[in-house]
Write a protein that holds these residues in place. Sequence first.
Motif, PDB file in Angstrom:
ATOM      1  N   ASN A   1      -4.265   1.263  16.407  1.00 58.53           N
ATOM      2  CA  ASN A   1      -3.177   2.253  16.319  1.00 58.53           C
ATOM      3  C   ASN A   1      -2.140   2.022  17.398  1.00 58.53           C
ATOM      4  N   SER A   2      -2.602   1.676  18.603  1.00 64.02           N
ATOM      5  CA  SER A   2      -1.664   1.419  19.698  1.00 64.02           C
ATOM      6  C   SER A   2      -0.829   0.171  19.425  1.00 64.02           C
ATOM      7  N   ILE A   3      -1.446  -0.863  18.848  1.00 64.14           N
ATOM      8  CA  ILE A   3      -0.715  -2.072  18.468  1.00 64.14           C
ATOM      9  C   ILE A   3       0.390  -1.732  17.462  1.00 64.14           C
ATOM     10  N   LYS A   4       0.074  -0.900  16.480  1.00 68.30           N
ATOM     11  CA  LYS A   4       1.075  -0.508  15.473  1.00 68.30           C
ATOM     12  C   LYS A   4       2.222   0.262  16.131  1.00 68.30           C
ATOM     13  N   ILE A   5       1.889   1.206  16.996  1.00 72.17           N
ATOM     14  CA  ILE A   5       2.917   2.023  17.643  1.00 72.17           C
ATOM     15  C   ILE A   5       3.812   1.178  18.534  1.00 72.17           C
ATOM     16  N   LYS A   6       3.205   0.318  19.363  1.00 70.38           N
ATOM     17  CA  LYS A   6       3.987  -0.537  20.268  1.00 70.38           C
ATOM     18  C   LYS A   6       4.895  -1.483  19.477  1.00 70.38           C
ATOM     19  N   THR A   7       4.404  -1.969  18.355  1.00 68.10           N
ATOM     20  CA  THR A   7       5.205  -2.873  17.523  1.00 68.10           C
ATOM     21  C   THR A   7       6.379  -2.129  16.895  1.00 68.10           C
ATOM     22  N   GLU A   8       6.120  -0.952  16.375  1.00 64.86           N
ATOM     23  CA  GLU A   8       7.202  -0.137  15.813  1.00 64.86           C
ATOM     24  C   GLU A   8       8.256   0.179  16.867  1.00 64.86           C
ATOM     25  N   GLU A   9       7.819   0.552  18.054  1.00 60.41           N
ATOM     26  CA  GLU A   9       8.762   0.884  19.132  1.00 60.41           C
ATOM     27  C   GLU A   9       9.601  -0.320  19.524  1.00 60.41           C
ATOM     28  N   ALA A  10       8.971  -1.494  19.616  1.00 61.15           N
ATOM     29  CA  ALA A  10       9.694  -2.700  20.024  1.00 61.15           C
ATOM     30  C   ALA A  10      10.759  -3.092  19.004  1.00 61.15           C
ATOM     31  N   PHE A  11      10.410  -3.052  17.707  1.00 62.38           N
ATOM     32  CA  PHE A  11      11.392  -3.402  16.678  1.00 62.38           C
ATOM     33  C   PHE A  11      12.450  -2.315  16.509  1.00 62.38           C
TER      34      PHE A  11
ATOM     35  N   MET B   1      17.295   0.790  14.962  1.00 64.01           N
ATOM     36  CA  MET B   1      17.055   1.652  13.806  1.00 64.01           C
ATOM     37  C   MET B   1      15.562   1.982  13.771  1.00 64.01           C
ATOM     38  N   PRO B   2      15.192   3.102  13.160  1.00 59.09           N
ATOM     39  CA  PRO B   2      13.763   3.437  13.076  1.00 59.09           C
ATOM     40  C   PRO B   2      13.004   2.383  12.267  1.00 59.09           C
ATOM     41  N   VAL B   3      11.860   1.948  12.797  1.00 56.66           N
ATOM     42  CA  VAL B   3      11.012   0.960  12.122  1.00 56.66           C
ATOM     43  C   VAL B   3       9.596   1.509  12.009  1.00 56.66           C
ATOM     44  N   LYS B   4       9.005   1.414  10.817  1.00 55.89           N
ATOM     45  CA  LYS B   4       7.649   1.905  10.579  1.00 55.89           C
ATOM     46  C   LYS B   4       6.829   0.853   9.832  1.00 55.89           C
ATOM     47  N   MET B   5       5.506   0.967   9.920  1.00 52.28           N
ATOM     48  CA  MET B   5       4.622   0.118   9.140  1.00 52.28           C
ATOM     49  C   MET B   5       4.757   0.468   7.656  1.00 52.28           C
ATOM     50  N   CYS B   6       4.666  -0.543   6.802  1.00 57.25           N
ATOM     51  CA  CYS B   6       4.816  -0.351   5.357  1.00 57.25           C
ATOM     52  C   CYS B   6       3.576  -0.888   4.653  1.00 57.25           C
ATOM     53  N   PHE B   7       2.742  -0.005   4.118  1.00 60.43           N
ATOM     54  CA  PHE B   7       1.503  -0.393   3.459  1.00 60.43           C
ATOM     55  C   PHE B   7       1.669  -0.401   1.949  1.00 60.43           C
ATOM     56  N   TYR B   8       0.958  -1.324   1.321  1.00 60.84           N
ATOM     57  CA  TYR B   8       0.957  -1.376  -0.146  1.00 60.84           C
ATOM     58  C   TYR B   8       0.065  -0.261  -0.703  1.00 60.84           C
ATOM     59  N   ARG B   9       0.567   0.431  -1.705  1.00 56.20           N
ATOM     60  CA  ARG B   9      -0.198   1.470  -2.401  1.00 56.20           C
ATOM     61  C   ARG B   9      -0.260   1.126  -3.887  1.00 56.20           C
ATOM     62  N   ASN B  10      -1.453   1.270  -4.450  1.00 54.81           N
ATOM     63  CA  ASN B  10      -1.545   1.048  -5.897  1.00 54.81           C
ATOM     64  C   ASN B  10      -1.109   2.305  -6.648  1.00 54.81           C
ATOM     65  N   LYS B  11      -1.217   2.284  -7.965  1.00 58.37           N
ATOM     66  CA  LYS B  11      -0.738   3.402  -8.779  1.00 58.37           C
ATOM     67  C   LYS B  11      -1.512   4.693  -8.508  1.00 58.37           C
ATOM     68  N   LYS B  12      -2.736   4.552  -8.005  1.00 58.33           N
ATOM     69  CA  LYS B  12      -3.546   5.731  -7.690  1.00 58.33           C
ATOM     70  C   LYS B  12      -3.319   6.229  -6.261  1.00 58.33           C
ATOM     71  N   GLY B  13      -2.447   5.534  -5.518  1.00 54.58           N
ATOM     72  CA  GLY B  13      -2.142   5.953  -4.155  1.00 54.58           C
ATOM     73  C   GLY B  13      -3.043   5.362  -3.089  1.00 54.58           C
ATOM     74  N   LYS B  14      -3.956   4.460  -3.498  1.00 54.98           N
ATOM     75  CA  LYS B  14      -4.851   3.836  -2.524  1.00 54.98           C
ATOM     76  C   LYS B  14      -4.080   2.857  -1.661  1.00 54.98           C
ATOM     77  N   ILE B  15      -4.327   2.915  -0.336  1.00 56.02           N
ATOM     78  CA  ILE B  15      -3.628   2.048   0.611  1.00 56.02           C
ATOM     79  C   ILE B  15      -4.448   0.783   0.847  1.00 56.02           C
ATOM     80  N   TYR B  16      -3.769  -0.373   0.809  1.00 56.55           N
ATOM     81  CA  TYR B  16      -4.411  -1.649   1.099  1.00 56.55           C
ATOM     82  C   TYR B  16      -3.879  -2.181   2.430  1.00 56.55           C
TER      83      TYR B  16
END
Length: 225
Positions: free
Chosen positions: A68-78, A84-99
């Motif tokens: 979680n800290s790696i994700k936050i630090k990466t978002e903050e750096a970019f 501009m605001p940068v966030k992680m982007c996860f793939y979701r299938n049609k049922k909403g499951k995150i991969y």
Amino acid sequence: MKNTILKPLLIITLFFYAIVASAQSGAVYSFIFDVDSELTDFLKVDRNKKNWLSGFSVSKIFPEELINSIKIKTEEAFTEKLQMPVKMCFYRNKKGKIYDSGGIGGRLEGLPSNTFKGAKVSCTENNRYIRYYVKISNGGSTSVFFGKNKTKTKINTKPNLKIHATVFDENKNKVWKKKIEIKDFSNLRSIKRYYGVFNITKSEVLSNEDIYAMYIMGLEELMKE
């Protein structure tokens, strides 16, 4: 008179550009973070004859709080880099499951594993899409045999960090690209002992905190002009 008319127009124009800039955003759609198992396996057993048990190894699980800290630090750096605001982007299938990245074969889990096309669907209305790769590997090893009949080997391993980042616009045109490499980390030492058909290696390894600290060092280097 002309100045009186131009000032309101200038204010309106600047306000318009401010709104456009504030509407921009970015998404990290692919974040692959690989760590060579030989840098994290503190115990490894190999069998010389491959017709039975080929071998096994033991390593520590990377904790969720550091992911979680790696994700936050990466978002903050970019966010700071691209303004501009940068966030992680996860793939979701049609049922909403995150991969995510899955955590197989030394790969850290819990990070985005998407395609550009998938990111356009999963994370719409972004202006920047980021493909990001981090690799901590063995940058080179030296070995010395010793003991009676050379039954032991001392091994020095040099960790190496590489980061490769590419930023695309919404049409997949490259707008920023950079890669860095850091080699000046301390050696990791290990001893390999030979017992008949078995080879047993006990190693100094990178701790979870070491991996995190190395990454933050690399992230800071990547963001330099």
